[in-house]
Enzyme design. Structure first.
Site, PDB file in Angstrom:
ATOM      1  N   CYS A  63      -2.785  -0.012   7.316  1.00 21.84           N
ATOM      2  CA  CYS A  63      -1.898   1.144   7.283  1.00 21.84           C
ATOM      3  C   CYS A  63      -2.226   2.109   8.464  1.00 21.84           C
ATOM      4  O   CYS A  63      -1.268   2.574   8.846  1.00 21.84           O
ATOM      5  CB  CYS A  63      -2.219   1.938   5.855  1.00 21.84           C
ATOM      6  SG  CYS A  63      -2.015   1.164   4.501  1.00 21.84           S
ATOM      7  N   CYS A  88      -6.518   2.387   5.708  1.00 17.36           N
ATOM      8  CA  CYS A  88      -7.245   1.091   5.845  1.00 17.36           C
ATOM      9  C   CYS A  88      -6.638   0.786   7.471  1.00 17.36           C
ATOM     10  O   CYS A  88      -5.706   1.201   7.855  1.00 17.36           O
ATOM     11  CB  CYS A  88      -7.014   0.048   4.760  1.00 17.36           C
ATOM     12  SG  CYS A  88      -5.360  -0.783   4.952  1.00 17.36           S
ATOM     13  N   HIS A 107       0.794  -1.247  -0.079  1.00 17.35           N
ATOM     14  CA  HIS A 107      -0.057  -0.077   0.024  1.00 17.35           C
ATOM     15  C   HIS A 107       0.729   1.418   0.059  1.00 17.35           C
ATOM     16  O   HIS A 107       2.030   1.151   0.672  1.00 17.35           O
ATOM     17  CB  HIS A 107      -0.793   0.028   1.219  1.00 17.35           C
ATOM     18  CG  HIS A 107      -2.043  -0.978   1.144  1.00 17.35           C
ATOM     19  ND1 HIS A 107      -3.121  -0.804   1.823  1.00 17.35           N
ATOM     20  CD2 HIS A 107      -2.228  -2.252   0.640  1.00 17.35           C
ATOM     21  CE1 HIS A 107      -3.796  -1.843   1.626  1.00 17.35           C
ATOM     22  NE2 HIS A 107      -3.301  -2.635   1.004  1.00 17.35           N
ATOM     23  N   GLU A 119       0.753   3.937   1.699  1.00 20.76           N
ATOM     24  CA  GLU A 119       1.285   4.308   3.095  1.00 20.76           C
ATOM     25  C   GLU A 119       2.497   3.452   3.911  1.00 20.76           C
ATOM     26  O   GLU A 119       3.477   4.034   4.348  1.00 20.76           O
ATOM     27  CB  GLU A 119       0.072   4.328   4.065  1.00 20.76           C
ATOM     28  CG  GLU A 119      -1.182   5.247   3.735  1.00 20.76           C
ATOM     29  CD  GLU A 119      -2.162   4.352   2.853  1.00 20.76           C
ATOM     30  OE1 GLU A 119      -3.564   4.440   3.221  1.00 20.76           O
ATOM     31  OE2 GLU A 119      -1.895   3.486   2.248  1.00 20.76           O
TER      32      GLU A 119
END
Length: 163
Positions: free
Chosen positions: A88, A85, A55, A57
């Site tokens: 993260c 999410c 991801h 992040e």
């Protein structure tokens, strides 16, 4: 921080999201800023790398830790085009990021205010200030256009197979 300042840095995150889109990735971008300087700038690579943890992040956090030679990212702000999410958000708390600024809300998976707010959960030993909806329309439109195009292409392939 003021809205104009946050919008300035969010534009860099949007630029990263567009790089992800060019690769066929979900267009999510992230930048980490410390003392008025970008420490890391990344975008989603989950499909490209076939890694669940790729991801934007998490990649930004990892790059910032390497550059700063520490896992403690206090005095940093994370700018991300989509609300983090659960995975993260947990990494953000554990890395001690002070502020998180996001663009588009994620009503199905967002953990910075939509479904829950793990970033400001008082039971944790660290909390991050959350600023929501910065350049929300631009961030959301990029995602909507991406998924609209994806659905259209899927429909076209299905119709081609049916003929």
């Amino acid at each position: 921080m003021n809205e104009t300042h946050d919008a300035h840095w969010m534009q860099y995150a949007l630029d990263q999201a567009k790089k992800a889109e060019a690769l066929g990735e979900v267009p999510i971008g992230a930048v980490i800023v410390k003392d008025g300087e970008i420490i890391s700038a990344t975008h989603n690579l989950r499909e490209t790398a076939q890694r669940a943890v790729a991801h934007a992040e998490l990649l930004a956090l990892d790059e910032a830790c390497r550059k700063l030679h520490t896992w403690r990212l206090s005095d940093c702000t994370l700018y991300v085009t989509l609300e983090p999410c659960v995975m993260c958000a947990g990494a953000i708390v554990m890395s001690r990021i002070d502020r998180v600024v996001f663009g588009a809300y994620d009503p199905k998976g967002g953990c910075a205010g939509s479904l829950m707010n793990l970033l400001e959960e008082e039971q944790f030993n660290h909390r991050a200030e959350v600023v929501q909806g910065v350049l929300e329309e631009e961030c959301g439109e990029l995602l909507r256009d991406f998924f609209r195009k994806l659905r259209y292409e899927k429909k076209q392939k299905k119709e081609e197979r049916g003929n």
